[in-house]
Scaffold this motif. Structure first.
Motif, PDB file in Angstrom:
ATOM      1  N   PRO A 121      -3.531  -4.174   4.687  1.00 43.00           N
ATOM      2  CA  PRO A 121      -2.673  -3.000   4.478  1.00 43.00           C
ATOM      3  C   PRO A 121      -3.254  -1.710   5.044  1.00 43.00           C
ATOM      4  N   THR A 142       1.764  -6.860   2.266  1.00 50.01           N
ATOM      5  CA  THR A 142       2.346  -5.873   1.358  1.00 50.01           C
ATOM      6  C   THR A 142       1.703  -5.958  -0.031  1.00 50.01           C
ATOM      7  N   PHE A 152       4.341  -5.126  -5.185  1.00 50.90           N
ATOM      8  CA  PHE A 152       4.727  -5.017  -3.775  1.00 50.90           C
ATOM      9  C   PHE A 152       4.495  -3.591  -3.273  1.00 50.90           C
ATOM     10  N   MET A 153       3.814  -3.454  -2.130  1.00 46.76           N
ATOM     11  CA  MET A 153       3.539  -2.119  -1.567  1.00 46.76           C
ATOM     12  C   MET A 153       4.676  -1.762  -0.613  1.00 46.76           C
ATOM     13  N   ASP A 154       5.682  -1.073  -1.146  1.00 46.48           N
ATOM     14  CA  ASP A 154       6.839  -0.813  -0.282  1.00 46.48           C
ATOM     15  C   ASP A 154       6.525   0.198   0.826  1.00 46.48           C
ATOM     16  N   ASN A 155       5.396   0.883   0.715  1.00 44.69           N
ATOM     17  CA  ASN A 155       5.024   1.804   1.800  1.00 44.69           C
ATOM     18  C   ASN A 155       4.523   1.068   3.048  1.00 44.69           C
ATOM     19  N   MET A 156       4.491  -0.272   2.978  1.00 47.17           N
ATOM     20  CA  MET A 156       4.156  -1.068   4.174  1.00 47.17           C
ATOM     21  C   MET A 156       5.399  -1.358   5.015  1.00 47.17           C
ATOM     22  N   MET A 157       6.574  -1.153   4.439  1.00 43.81           N
ATOM     23  CA  MET A 157       7.794  -1.530   5.154  1.00 43.81           C
ATOM     24  C   MET A 157       8.032  -0.777   6.464  1.00 43.81           C
ATOM     25  N   LYS A 159       5.944  -0.341   8.681  1.00 43.09           N
ATOM     26  CA  LYS A 159       5.263  -1.165   9.699  1.00 43.09           C
ATOM     27  C   LYS A 159       6.205  -2.266  10.190  1.00 43.09           C
TER      28      LYS A 159
END
Ligand SMILES: O=C(CO)[C@@H](O)[C@H](O)COP(=O)(O)O
Length: 171
Positions: A121, A142, A152-157, A159
């Motif tokens: 991440p 994520t 779930f790390m939605d701040n990866m979306m 990418k």
């Protein structure tokens, strides 16, 4: 890049003592492939299983299920051949775990497997993008690698969105 959706459940939180039954249940429920979490105790602190388990799974499940090996290991080069012999179909490795991604990609293909590439991440997606035209699957993590059951790390979306919109990378 092929953008059709496929489902590949991970088996980390299944009952590992009944792995064949658990895999069959996922396949019967419509899984397109199985995501098998290999942790080696060095790249990530936990340990799960290695190629002998994959070989047993293939014996019990047959040739049809597609095995994505999600390799959370240091020096992924060392397990490539044993995994290919055991019946792995795609070898997904961490870009941060190897010093020579190009050679590893070539070796994976020469051993008859497809290539998956993933990044932690904290790693910027541009680092992965440099290899996009040589791989079959990009895996954007994520969660923090090495543990199941995380938020779930939605701040990866972004990418994922960025990779999907950079069509020139995939040709
Ligand atoms: O191993 C990893 C992360 O390193 C994942 O592949 C996990 O398997 C995800 O676990 P769940 O979110 O399904 O609990």
């Amino acid at each position: 890049m092929v953008s059709s959706c496929k489902t590949g459940p991970d088996i980390l939180n299944s009952n590992l003592a009944s792995l064949v039954a658990e895999c069959l249940q996922m396949l019967d429920s419509g899984a397109d492939y199985l995501h098998l979490d290999v942790m080696g105790g060095h790249f990530v602190p936990s340990i799960t299983f290695g190629h002998p388990v994959v070989e047993s799974l293939q014996k019990h499940l047959g040739q049809d299920p597609f095995f994505n090996m999600y390799m959370m290991v240091s020096r992924p080069e060392q397990w490539l051949k044993p995994m290919a012999i055991a019946g792995a179909n795609r070898y997904t490795f961490y870009l941060e775990a190897t010093e020579n991604p190009g050679a590893l990609i070539k070796d994976i293909r020469e051993n008859g497997m497809k290539v998956g590439l993933t990044i932690k991440p904290v790693t910027t997606v541009e680092y992965l993008a440099a290899w996009a035209n040589q791989i079959d699957m990009a895996l954007v993590m994520t969660v923090i690698l090495g543990f199941g059951g995380q938020k779930f790390m939605d701040n990866m979306m972004p990418k994922v969105h960025w990779l999907r919109t950079q069509s020139h990378l995939w040709t």
